[in-house]
Design a protein around this motif. Structure first.
Motif, PDB file in Angstrom:
ATOM      1  N   LEU A  70      32.436  34.398  32.717  1.00 32.07           N
ATOM      2  CA  LEU A  70      33.871  34.847  32.754  1.00 32.07           C
ATOM      3  C   LEU A  70      34.069  35.635  33.828  1.00 32.07           C
ATOM      4  O   LEU A  70      35.031  35.303  34.873  1.00 32.07           O
ATOM      5  CB  LEU A  70      35.348  35.118  31.469  1.00 32.07           C
ATOM      6  N   ALA A  71      34.033  36.853  34.276  1.00 33.95           N
ATOM      7  CA  ALA A  71      34.213  37.813  34.964  1.00 33.95           C
ATOM      8  C   ALA A  71      33.726  36.817  36.010  1.00 33.95           C
ATOM      9  O   ALA A  71      33.947  37.098  37.522  1.00 33.95           O
ATOM     10  CB  ALA A  71      33.152  39.153  34.772  1.00 33.95           C
ATOM     11  N   GLU A  72      31.700  36.460  36.453  1.00 35.18           N
ATOM     12  CA  GLU A  72      32.055  35.870  37.034  1.00 35.18           C
ATOM     13  C   GLU A  72      32.510  35.090  38.167  1.00 35.18           C
ATOM     14  O   GLU A  72      32.535  34.466  38.857  1.00 35.18           O
ATOM     15  CB  GLU A  72      30.156  35.006  37.233  1.00 35.18           C
ATOM     16  N   SER A  73      32.749  33.871  36.382  1.00 35.97           N
ATOM     17  CA  SER A  73      33.294  32.429  37.527  1.00 35.97           C
ATOM     18  C   SER A  73      34.764  33.142  38.171  1.00 35.97           C
ATOM     19  O   SER A  73      35.135  32.500  39.299  1.00 35.97           O
ATOM     20  CB  SER A  73      34.036  31.654  36.180  1.00 35.97           C
ATOM     21  N   ALA A  74      35.779  34.084  37.835  1.00 37.52           N
ATOM     22  CA  ALA A  74      36.657  34.340  38.102  1.00 37.52           C
ATOM     23  C   ALA A  74      36.651  35.571  39.486  1.00 37.52           C
ATOM     24  O   ALA A  74      37.298  34.808  40.304  1.00 37.52           O
ATOM     25  CB  ALA A  74      37.596  35.348  36.966  1.00 37.52           C
ATOM     26  N   LYS A  75      35.548  36.044  39.779  1.00 42.17           N
ATOM     27  CA  LYS A  75      35.437  36.570  40.954  1.00 42.17           C
ATOM     28  C   LYS A  75      34.941  35.694  41.978  1.00 42.17           C
ATOM     29  O   LYS A  75      35.977  35.746  42.977  1.00 42.17           O
ATOM     30  CB  LYS A  75      34.025  37.615  40.533  1.00 42.17           C
ATOM     31  N   ASN A  76      34.509  34.488  41.508  1.00 40.51           N
ATOM     32  CA  ASN A  76      33.907  33.298  42.581  1.00 40.51           C
ATOM     33  C   ASN A  76      35.472  32.949  43.314  1.00 40.51           C
ATOM     34  O   ASN A  76      35.166  32.769  44.332  1.00 40.51           O
ATOM     35  CB  ASN A  76      32.338  32.390  42.215  1.00 40.51           C
ATOM     36  N   LEU A  77      35.893  32.281  41.659  1.00 41.69           N
ATOM     37  CA  LEU A  77      37.417  32.152  42.750  1.00 41.69           C
ATOM     38  C   LEU A  77      38.623  32.079  43.029  1.00 41.69           C
ATOM     39  O   LEU A  77      38.461  31.983  43.776  1.00 41.69           O
ATOM     40  CB  LEU A  77      38.097  31.039  41.000  1.00 41.69           C
ATOM     41  N   LEU A  78      37.963  33.618  42.985  1.00 45.78           N
ATOM     42  CA  LEU A  78      39.558  34.350  43.860  1.00 45.78           C
ATOM     43  C   LEU A  78      38.744  34.748  44.869  1.00 45.78           C
ATOM     44  O   LEU A  78      40.024  34.677  46.059  1.00 45.78           O
ATOM     45  CB  LEU A  78      39.672  35.872  43.313  1.00 45.78           C
ATOM     46  N   ASN A  79      37.510  35.116  45.193  1.00 43.45           N
ATOM     47  CA  ASN A  79      36.803  34.709  46.672  1.00 43.45           C
ATOM     48  C   ASN A  79      36.682  34.000  47.511  1.00 43.45           C
ATOM     49  O   ASN A  79      36.113  33.745  48.346  1.00 43.45           O
ATOM     50  CB  ASN A  79      35.709  35.559  46.936  1.00 43.45           C
TER      51      ASN A  79
END
Lengths: 442, 442
Positions: free
Chosen positions: B155-164
């Motif tokens: 989840l942290a990886e997904s959220a990071k990628n989407l936000l960036n």
């Protein structure tokens, strides 16, 4: 003992432990009671502040140390004479330790215990007009985090004997840490309870102006001597102010805050009553047991090989194997949501391990880690799997109450079928059929 | 599959699973949606009632079974077209499973998952006017009780990628059971968080008239797309009615009720804000991180050999030896009161075992089992003994947050001194200096 340097200043100012002093530092001034140090040559001065907490001040940062007033606290629990009041209900008190019946000796730093009825009356003289306080029993005096089933058993025996020999009710003073566990234990252990058993406490010690002892004892005295509620109850502050107390059922109450006075809250049930310092008792829950003439029995068998554990994401089910190997007979698991734990095809799947444990004879129960609410294992497939292998979902029973009840039940039977049936039978209000929505965060 | 006898009646009345039917028994009548049975030849008819819960009725007790209306529920999550709204903030959604993104298939009894943005919009068409919903990611679809650290890392990886990559905020839909653990995990794992990450949920499934999905999603969309709060937050019903939502800080929130909609409550901190379905956002806690242009990082190392256990009267300290033998690196103990467990000269004395565990390299922490309030190990002698042997008392940190934080910290260091220092350092609002008294039972 303070360091030579500090002691020299204290001697010069004629300050002794127990005195109220003022310390000035470059940043601030502090007032409080000087506390003695048991350690050798301490260089930190300890003040007990009005908040009740201790403060340590490095003496090298002090600019000035002054005496504000002589300590009066050195006299521990003076006793006053009790005049028997035959016109008032006879109530007995069992003191077990805890903040409510202790006072720090500022000379030694140790704890002094409240030992005689006369001392109690010196703290709360109001009691003399409410009850005929005949006897204070002290089966043990300990902080409540040191209690276990042996202590509950002694308390049940004491309460039974006092109630069967003329007392109209019993007050038990107790530390707050595990008070709700004791309340649940006595609820199950006292059979045919025909009179009030009222547990009370103090969150702020009795030697502080802000103590909650007086209101709690006053309301407990009304509940024990004058109420018609023949149950094990927990009586204490309803609000942060000294307004009135709640009486909560022993199986439906929990310590919910580390330090506030109104820390004990009803869970999944309304309080039994409100008690005011005037003596007024407002019954909230009419569905309670009333006084009778029945002889009280103490049924105190308890299986010590009972555990309470909490499920959490990533919890390894192997912990269950530990308890099986150690000969445990039953476990209450604080499950998530409506009574769940991991049951998918991952390394954290609890199903196979729980199935083996149940097959080897353990009684495995689930209670709600949300605290409030009711389990319902059949809403989702995951919960149903647990239900199907024999996990007993304990409806709206508190995890702490469930642990105590399981130990008590397993003290009476090791038969899994019988234990399950008993766990799902209501003995002392621990299971309700429907939860009043007003109870959430009451 | 229902038994032949039941199926004959159903066929006669042209009733199929998913239809709303009425069953008359000698005592009562029941209405609800007929649920199919996966088991063979079931003799209990299952109705899904409007309360959301299933009811089993023994067919032999039925007097009459009637069809009220044809099931419309058979169409699972119809998808509608999305019109890109370039004038609205671009927000992405991560669906993880749970009640909010599932719908029971009445044909199979299985769970169908919400898969496309268009399906979400068919449930909550309001979203189209609030955000430009671009993408739904589904790193996994599971019930939240089956989650563990691996899922938090994804989840942290997904959220990071989407936000960036252009999203102004991220909404994560999630089961309620362990949602607060995930919220805490993301709070630590997302470093330099510069935009809102909003977790939301549903307590009543999306196919029910009483569902809480629409309000929660609406408020989450405002929080993710329009608020200035660059933190991990949990957004959901503030009250039992569909009035408004609370946004709570990911490290200071807990599921407190098994079933009500306003189950997630702030603990030891005020909510960050109130969000209304009109879009109005009332900030309560000004002390929050604001949006910036920083690049978000995912720092997801987690030590799986971390445990959370609960102390209770009669708890045997030997459980600590189990964790030591199994190679655990750290344990959070839910202690009583201000941070206590048995420390007297009884067989339940935890001091020697804890001392040995700490000597062998484990990081041992204490958090409050009262949930609300702050630990203070130096008020009483008993707590001080634990403090002196190296138990780390975690102030006002929630036990669940403490477990997640300890696993995350031990993922970064095994050095006890460094771990202690990090545990007592505030990373994501998990530690506050002073607790607002209004937060108790908020």
């Amino acid at each position: 003992m303070y360091s030579k340097e500090i002691q020299a200043i204290l001697d010069k100012e004629k300050i002794r432990p127990g005195d109220i002093i003022k310390i000035t530092t470059p940043e601030q001034t502090f007032e409080g009671i000087l506390i003695p140090r048991p350690e050798k040559s301490s260089t930190t001065i300890i003040l007990k502040q009005d908040s009740g907490y201790n403060l340590g001040i490095n003496w090298q940062k002090t600019e000035k140390i002054e005496k504000i007033s002589q300590g009066k606290e050195l006299e521990i629990f003076p006793s006053i004479d009790i005049k028997p009041r035959k016109d008032l209900p006879e109530v007995s008190l069992i003191a077990t330790g805890g903040t409510i019946s202790s006072r720090i000796s500022y000379e030694t730093g140790g704890v002094k215990w409240l030992m005689e009825p006369g001392q109690l009356l010196s703290i709360a003289p109001e009691l003399e007009k409410i009850i005929n306080l005949k006897k204070i029993e002290k089966p043990f005096l300990i902080a409540s985090e040191n209690m276990s089933a042996t202590h509950w058993q002694k308390l049940a025996e004491s309460a039974k004997n006092l109630l069967n020999s003329g007392s109209a009710g019993v007050i038990i003073t107790h530390g707050t840490d595990t008070l709700h566990y004791t309340a649940a234990a006595l609820s199950f252990m006292l059979k045919n309870l025909s009179k009030p058993v009222v547990l009370t406490y103090s969150q702020k010690s009795t030697d502080r102006p802000s103590t909650d002892t007086v209101l709690n004892l006053t309301c407990a005295a009304y509940a024990a001597g004058h109420s018609d509620i023949a149950e094990v109850m927990l009586c204490g502050h309803a609000e942060s102010q000294d307004t009135y107390c709640l009486i909560n059922r022993g199986t439906k109450v929990r310590k919910m805050h580390t330090s506030v006075r109104h820390t004990f809250r009803p869970i999944n049930d309304l309080p039994l009553a409100k008690v005011y310092p005037s003596g007024k008792i407002d019954i909230i829950n009419e569905n309670h047991k009333k006084r009778t003439d029945k002889k009280v029995e103490a049924d105190t068998k308890f299986e010590e090989k009972t555990a309470l554990i909490k499920y959490y994401p990533g919890a390894n089910p192997d912990i269950i194997n530990y308890f099986v190997k150690k000969g445990y007979k039953g476990i209450v698991i604080e499950a998530t949501g409506l009574g769940h734990m991991a049951t998918d095809e991952s390394k954290y799947n609890w199903l196979p391990t729980l199935k083996d444990a149940i097959a080897s004879g353990l009684t495995i129960c689930a209670a709600a880690q949300t605290i409030y609410g009711r389990l319902n294992p059949i809403v989702y497939g995951e919960g149903r799997k647990l239900h199907d292998i024999g996990v007993i979902h304990l409806e709206d029973m508190l995890p702490e109450t469930a642990y105590v009840k399981l130990g008590w039940i397993l003290g009476h039977t090791k038969d899994q079928k019988r234990a399950k049936q008993m766990m799902l039978t209501n003995y002392a209000g621990e299971l309700t059929k429907k939860t009043d929505t007003r109870t959430f965060l009451y």
